[in-house]
Each structure stands twice: as structure tokens, then as C-alpha cells.
Design an enzyme around this catalytic site. Structure first.
Site, PDB file in Angstrom:
ATOM      1  CB  CYS A 173      -2.361   1.468   4.292  1.00 60.12           C
ATOM      2  SG  CYS A 173      -3.730   2.422   4.521  1.00 60.12           S
ATOM      3  NE  ARG A 219      -0.649   8.541  -3.705  1.00 56.67           N
ATOM      4  CZ  ARG A 219      -1.462   7.644  -2.881  1.00 56.67           C
ATOM      5  NH1 ARG A 219      -1.460   7.803  -1.761  1.00 56.67           N
ATOM      6  NH2 ARG A 219      -2.018   6.693  -3.488  1.00 56.67           N
ATOM      7  CG  ASP A 220       0.235   3.835  -2.338  1.00 53.68           C
ATOM      8  OD1 ASP A 220      -0.254   4.039  -1.164  1.00 53.68           O
ATOM      9  OD2 ASP A 220      -0.293   2.564  -2.612  1.00 53.68           O
ATOM     10  CG  HIS A 256      -0.749  -2.864  -0.198  1.00 51.94           C
ATOM     11  ND1 HIS A 256      -0.608  -2.196   0.700  1.00 51.94           N
ATOM     12  CD2 HIS A 256      -0.840  -2.017  -1.468  1.00 51.94           C
ATOM     13  CE1 HIS A 256      -0.773  -0.790   0.335  1.00 51.94           C
ATOM     14  NE2 HIS A 256      -1.029  -0.889  -1.098  1.00 51.94           N
ATOM     15  CG  ASN A 285       1.951  -0.024  -2.633  1.00 43.54           C
ATOM     16  OD1 ASN A 285       1.121   0.187  -3.132  1.00 43.54           O
ATOM     17  ND2 ASN A 285       2.549   0.988  -2.131  1.00 43.54           N
ATOM     18  CG  HIS A 333      -2.957  -0.298  -5.671  1.00 47.56           C
ATOM     19  ND1 HIS A 333      -2.423   0.745  -6.029  1.00 47.56           N
ATOM     20  CD2 HIS A 333      -2.648  -0.794  -4.283  1.00 47.56           C
ATOM     21  CE1 HIS A 333      -1.686   1.186  -4.792  1.00 47.56           C
ATOM     22  NE2 HIS A 333      -1.865   0.139  -3.776  1.00 47.56           N
TER      23      HIS A 333
END
Lengths: 305, 305
Positions: free
Chosen positions: B240, B16-17, B209, B249, B207
Site C-alpha cells: 500500500c 489490481r491490488d 496483508h 497481500n 482481505h
């Protein structure tokens, strides 16, 4: 988190360890990079190595690079030498901070210089008094201190025994090289604990590669253990030609960015350093692995537009 | 180093991300990646998001991806939703672990969803009971929790106040997103200290990065503070699109590699995970930032030959 040091000394190794492990670049480019770094506020620069030009063509012009570079009196410049011949060249060029290398693992040492670790230690023992006689200080860099790509884990005791030996033989300073990025916070803790038991006061510098992403975590761990000296290469230049799979040194600007955020002084102007990293990228003509070079420091904001 | 946790729960967010922030890839490729990840031993996977296909074409096929993916009963799969419409789609698809997002900084929230942080918090307050009614658990992801690319530092108190609000409104879990990699060990420590004062027992996931190289140092710091849940994306997929300068990430295999070296269990088979990262690289057709993908784990030796 233990008490953190108030200040850290960075040795910039991009001009030597960095460029030695990139495609060869012109002499003038090397001089420009050293000069740019000399103006960042960094206190120490590893400028060149005096190695055989057939073995390492990247450093064939070491004498000329050093002759043309601006010598900033606020900077301590060092040179790496592989043997007595290199040491004589370094002394003749005017260096009084000299680095010699030995790998903690025999296989890596043989791959690197075609000698056993024990033979290299004997060479170093013979070289130290010659260098001292000439007024130089000698740092022994212990490579593969956190692991060897051929042999795997390297026992902390093996590294500690090398420290025993070279300290007894007169080494002024010790560095531990994480040659292929096998260092982790756990390995840093284990090795430093073992070495500090016997050499609580030996000047100790750590040199990490970011091959597996752990470099800043390793430095954070070392800071907690009181280490205040680190190598880093502008832009994350370099790797190790003798070590398959190795990527570059930890980027100086990533280290400085982290330290300054923690309130730890380095004396370095981060913007000037990022400017030097931009120059390094231009010189090698490719993207470098440094995140702070690509994204800028966390304090550099984007217009909401 | 404080006492370290014995085990950590990783949520794999690559499908997903990660893929949401890469060029669109075919449905079949997404399904293959989820299936490969489901077989690594990872306990949680963020599988898809239910967003408007015009806003995020990468996730336009979320329903079909999820229909075709193998549902491993040992894995908890989640979906991210931006609003009530997305939540209804996620529930209809069968998800019972739902993530909603709000940015701690107003400017970022407006850029992201064209609403103020306060408006988004009201939306979440209205959505939580609907999701609970359907038997779902709700995680609120607080973006820009460690800094905003437009506003700069985000005060820990501001993030803590959002936690107060969403916990009062019924959020089951909280995540802090380091949306553009502005997190550092210092910021992790400051934010967690502030939040833990008032929410000592709230399930909390971090979370990170790796935009500026700090991700593993941040995770190391969080582990020392008792955090046991982290997001990571296989291969270091994603970034992003609304945040200039952001890179991907933190790579799941770099996190697992670090944790296993420290003796911390994750339930994940690192070799299988590296296999999934190789698949991710093949799917997006470019090099990914993961060092462990490129160099292999530190235990993978080279023949001295």
C-alpha cells in the site's frame, strides 16, 4: 477457539539453530546476540551446539562463545548435542539442559547423521542415563515430525511410537520439529491428538519453520490444544542445510507480537526483542524474513504528517 | 476448532491490488498475468482499477488491459473505482462487479482520497443507485478495518456502523481490508462478532496483508467463524503506497495450499497457480514474499539422491 493459555514459554533458538544455518559469523557477534537476548526477558535460550567443526563450522567456537556469554540467572540455557562426544563437551562446559535429535523419517535421519532412526534411538537410550548421572535434563527433539522432504507425510503413529520409546528410555522432555515447514494446522491437530492419547502429561515443545507461511497458524492451533512451549528464532534466523527449500525458523518477535495481542504473557519485552532482531540482521548482514522486524509491531504508529 | 466450511471462494487481486503497488509493468504483462490466472480455476479476479493516471500510473492502461484480456466465462471479473468518474469508465468497459473503498479511520481516508470518512460514505450513497441502475453489483471495501497506521486500533463498533450505513444505502457486498497488516486472530474475532450481531447474512469478504506474519492465522480464525470469501494476490504481490511499512497481500498460493491441506475446496489448481506466481515474479523482476512459490507445496518432495 478453545480456552487459551494465560502464559507461554518461548525458547529462543536464534544463537544455535538460527546461526548454525547462516554463513559463519565471528565469535564476538554470537556472544553479543546471546547477551542481547538474555536481556529481553525470554526464559530459555538454546545457546550453542557441540558438533564436529568439520560438519558444522558455524559452531566450531561453541566453547568460547559460551565461556564469554553473560549467564543471566533468570534464563535457562541449553545446548544441542549430536552424540556422546558432544554430550561430554556440553557437560564439561557446564550445561545441564541438553537436547538430542532424531528424525521421525529414516531417510532424513540418514541424511542428517548417516544412521537409521532405530540406530539413533539406541544411541539416545544409551546417552540419557549418562546425562542424568551428570545432573542434566534431556530433551529429545523429533525432527520431520510434520513431514519429511524426502518421504512426504510422516504418520502421526510413527512419531507417537518414537515418543513412547524415548519416554520409556528416560527423556525428560519432547520437542517436535517442523524441519522443513511442512506443518499445517491439520497436521498439528492430528499429531497432537495422537500423542496426547498416550502421553497426556509429557512436557512438549513445538518448533515451527515458516517455509510456507503457516507457522503462526500452526502455533494458534497448538495453543487451542493446550501447548504452551514453542521454539522461535530472533529475526527468523536460520533454516536447514540438509533440507532443500527450507527457509528460516518462525521469527520470535512475530510469535511474541501475536501472543501479546491475545493477552498471553511471555515475560518478553517486545521492544527489546526487536532490538535483538536488529542486531541479528546486522550480524548476518542481510534482510531477515521477520515482518515485525521490518514493519514494527501493530501498535507502532506512523505520524500523519 | 469449529466446523470448517467445505469450500471457499478466493478473489485473486494480484492484477489490481498487487500490480498497483509495484513498479509499473507493461500492458502486455498485465494481460498475460490476468490470462494465466483466468486458467487456474479461480472464480473471481479483481482485474483493474479505474483511477486517475496521475494518481496511480500503474493502472493508466486499465481500459486497454481489460480489452485485451481473455474473458473466461467461468470467472467473475471486478474493477475498483474511486469515484463517479471511475465508475462510468468501469461500466463503459463492461464491468458489472464494482468495488468502492472507504477507510474506517478518518486520517487514513483523508490521506487516501483527501476526504473524511463521512464524505466518502455520502459519495458511495450517491453512487450505489447509479451502479445498480446500470445493472452492476457494488461491493464496499472498508479499509483499515483491523487498525489504522495513523490512528491505531479501530473500534469494531466504528466498522460495524459503516456496515450499517452502506448496507442501508444498498451495498450488495462488504469487504474488510487489513490495509497495513494490523489484523490478528483476536481482532478478527472481535470485529466479526460485532458485525455478525447486526448483519448475520451480509456477504462478507476478508482481505489480509501479511505484514506481520499473521495472515494465515487470521484466515484460519475467520474460517472457524464461518467466513468463506477471501482476497489474496498471486505471489504476494503488492502493498500500500499510502501506508508506510506495509508489505504485500497474503499470497494466493499460500492460502490455497493451507485450504487444500484442510480438505477445503477452492476450485483452484495449485500447480497452475504456482505457475502464475512464477509469471508474476518474472513480470515484476524480483523475489516475491510467497513461501509456497519459493519452496513449493509440502507435497513436492526432494529426491533423496
Amino acid at each position: 477457539m478453545g480456552a487459551m493459555p494465560e502464559a507461554v514459554s518461548i525458547r529462543e533458538v536464534g544463537p544455535r539453530d538460527g546461526l548454525q544455518n547462516e554463513e559463519p559469523v565471528p565469535t564476538a557477534a554470537k556472544v553479543r546476540l546471546i547477551d542481547a537476548l538474555s536481556a529481553t526477558g525470554v526464559g530459555r535460550i538454546e545457546a550453542v551446539s557441540f558438533v564436529h567443526p568439520k560438519a558444522i563450522p558455524q559452531m566450531a567456537d561453541a566453547d568460547e562463545v559460551w565461556r564469554r556469554a553473560v549467564k543471566n540467572p533468570a534464563v535457562s540455557y541449553s545446548a544441542l548435542v549430536p552424540n556422546s562426544r558432544g554430550a561430554q563437551r556440553a557437560l564439561a562446559a557446564g550445561f545441564r539442559e541438553i537436547e538430542v535429535v532424531v528424525s521421525a523419517s529414516d531417510t532424513h535421519n540418514r541424511k542428517n547423521v548417516n544412521r537409521s532412526t532405530a540406530e539413533s534411538l539406541d544411541d539416545i537410550a544409551a546417552l540419557v542415563p549418562v546425562l542424568h548421572e551428570a545432573g542434566a535434563r534431556v530433551e529429545v527433539i523429533v525432527s520431520t515430525a510434520f513431514g519429511c522432504p524426502y518421504e512426504g507425510d510422516v504418520a502421526p503413529e510413527r512419531v507417537a511410537a518414537i515418543v513412547d520409546r524415548v519416554r520409556a528410555d528416560g527423556a525428560d522432555r519432547i520437542a517436535f520439529g517442523d524441519t522443513t515447514g511442512m506443518g499445517t494446522p491439520r497436521r498439528v491437530r492430528e499429531l497432537l491428538s495422537r500423542v496426547r492419547e498416550r502421553h497426556a502429561d509429557a512436557p512438549l515443545l513445538l518448533h515451527f519453520h515458516n517455509t510456507r507461511g503457516t507457522a503462526l497458524a500452526n502455533i494458534l492451533t497448538a495453543l487451542e490444544l493446550g501447548v504452551t512451549e514453542f521454539d522461535a528464532a530472533v529475526g527468523g534466523l536460520g533454516g536447514c542445510p540438509y533440507a532443500p527449500g527450507a527457509s528460516g525458523n518462525v521469527a520470535t518477535e512475530e510469535v511474541v507480537h501475536l501472543l501479546h495481542d491475545m493477552g498471553i504473557r511471555t515475560g518478553i519485552d517486545l521492544d527489546a526483542l526487536i532490538g535483538a532482531a536488529e542486531l541479528a540482521r546486522e550480524i548476518v548482514g542481510k534482510e531477515l524474513p521477520s515482518g515485525v522486524l521490518r514493519a514494527g509491531p501493530r501498535t507502532r504508529l506512523t505520524a500523519a504528517g
